[in-house]
Motif scaffolding. Structure first.
Motif, mmCIF file in Angstrom:
data_model
loop_
_atom_site.group_PDB
_atom_site.id
_atom_site.type_symbol
_atom_site.label_atom_id
_atom_site.label_comp_id
_atom_site.label_asym_id
_atom_site.label_seq_id
_atom_site.Cartn_x
_atom_site.Cartn_y
_atom_site.Cartn_z
ATOM 1 N N ASP A 33 38.993 35.949 37.959
ATOM 2 C CA ASP A 33 40.119 36.871 38.108
ATOM 3 C C ASP A 33 39.591 38.302 38.085
ATOM 4 O O ASP A 33 38.945 38.730 37.134
ATOM 5 C CB ASP A 33 41.133 36.650 36.986
ATOM 6 N N ARG A 34 39.874 39.026 39.135
ATOM 7 C CA ARG A 34 39.308 40.358 39.341
ATOM 8 C C ARG A 34 39.711 41.343 38.256
ATOM 9 O O ARG A 34 38.908 42.123 37.760
ATOM 10 C CB ARG A 34 39.757 40.857 40.716
ATOM 11 N N SER A 35 40.975 41.315 37.857
ATOM 12 C CA SER A 35 41.448 42.290 36.874
ATOM 13 C C SER A 35 40.851 42.023 35.486
ATOM 14 O O SER A 35 40.494 42.973 34.775
ATOM 15 C CB SER A 35 42.968 42.297 36.809
ATOM 16 N N ILE A 80 33.234 43.713 42.254
ATOM 17 C CA ILE A 80 34.414 43.143 41.592
ATOM 18 C C ILE A 80 35.645 43.980 41.925
ATOM 19 O O ILE A 80 36.711 43.444 42.241
ATOM 20 C CB ILE A 80 34.193 43.042 40.074
ATOM 21 N N LEU A 82 36.058 45.768 44.535
ATOM 22 C CA LEU A 82 36.336 45.674 45.970
ATOM 23 C C LEU A 82 36.734 44.260 46.394
ATOM 24 O O LEU A 82 36.602 43.907 47.575
ATOM 25 C CB LEU A 82 35.113 46.136 46.774
ATOM 26 N N ARG A 83 37.197 43.463 45.451
ATOM 27 C CA ARG A 83 37.751 42.131 45.696
ATOM 28 C C ARG A 83 36.721 41.097 46.120
ATOM 29 O O ARG A 83 37.004 40.204 46.925
ATOM 30 C CB ARG A 83 38.889 42.197 46.700
ATOM 31 N N TRP A 84 35.520 41.192 45.596
ATOM 32 C CA TRP A 84 34.493 40.172 45.754
ATOM 33 C C TRP A 84 34.052 39.733 44.357
ATOM 34 O O TRP A 84 32.914 39.979 43.940
ATOM 35 C CB TRP A 84 33.291 40.725 46.515
ATOM 36 N N PRO A 85 34.937 39.094 43.582
ATOM 37 C CA PRO A 85 34.645 38.856 42.168
ATOM 38 C C PRO A 85 33.478 37.902 41.903
ATOM 39 O O PRO A 85 32.681 38.155 41.007
ATOM 40 C CB PRO A 85 35.945 38.308 41.603
#
Length: 140
Positions: A33-35, A80, A82-85
């Motif tokens: 989970d990115r957040s 992370i 930039l949505r590449w976790p």
């Protein structure tokens, strides 16, 4: 738990680092989970800064021997965000290993005192450390 040798800032820093570890663990458990991973990174960096101080943290991350680890750690955090976790976490983990790999010998010496499994843990951490014999380059 006796922690009288720690200042108040260092105690708060330990709480932040522990919270960062929990958020990172939760982020991995929840399929990267990115957040949660981003929050764990932020808490870890704040905690590290509170534990050893701003100037020592800056000096630790900007050492010539640690620049590759710092670059990998920073690139992992950016990936992370930039949505590449998954990719970011793996690169960040590599950077953390490069940055804090010197501590594995110290942890191994401490773990060697654990009954039954201690010598095995100590040997495993020494192998992971890549044969680093001394911890002369520790930040504190």
């Amino acid at each position: 738990m006796p922690a009288m040798w720690l200042s108040d800032n260092q105690k708060i820093g330990m709480i932040f680092c522990s919270g960062g570890a929990l958020f990172l663990f939760g982020g991995v458990l929840l399929f990267f989970d990115r957040s949660l991973l981003a929050m764990g990174n932020i808490l870890f960096l704040i905690g590290l800064t509170l534990i050893i101080g701003f100037q020592k943290t800056l000096a630790f991350f900007s050492r010539r021997q640690k620049l590759k680890g710092t670059a990998a750690f920073t690139a992992g955090i950016l990936l992370i965000l930039l949505r590449w976790p998954l990719t970011g976490f793996l690169i960040e983990l590599y950077g953390l290993f490069i940055l804090f790999g010197d501590f594995l010998i110290t942890i191994g010496q401490f773990a060697g005192n654990i009954p039954v499994v201690g010598p095995y843990l100590q040997r495993g951490l020494e192998v992971l450390a890549g044969g680093r014999a001394s911890n002369a380059e520790l930040p504190v």
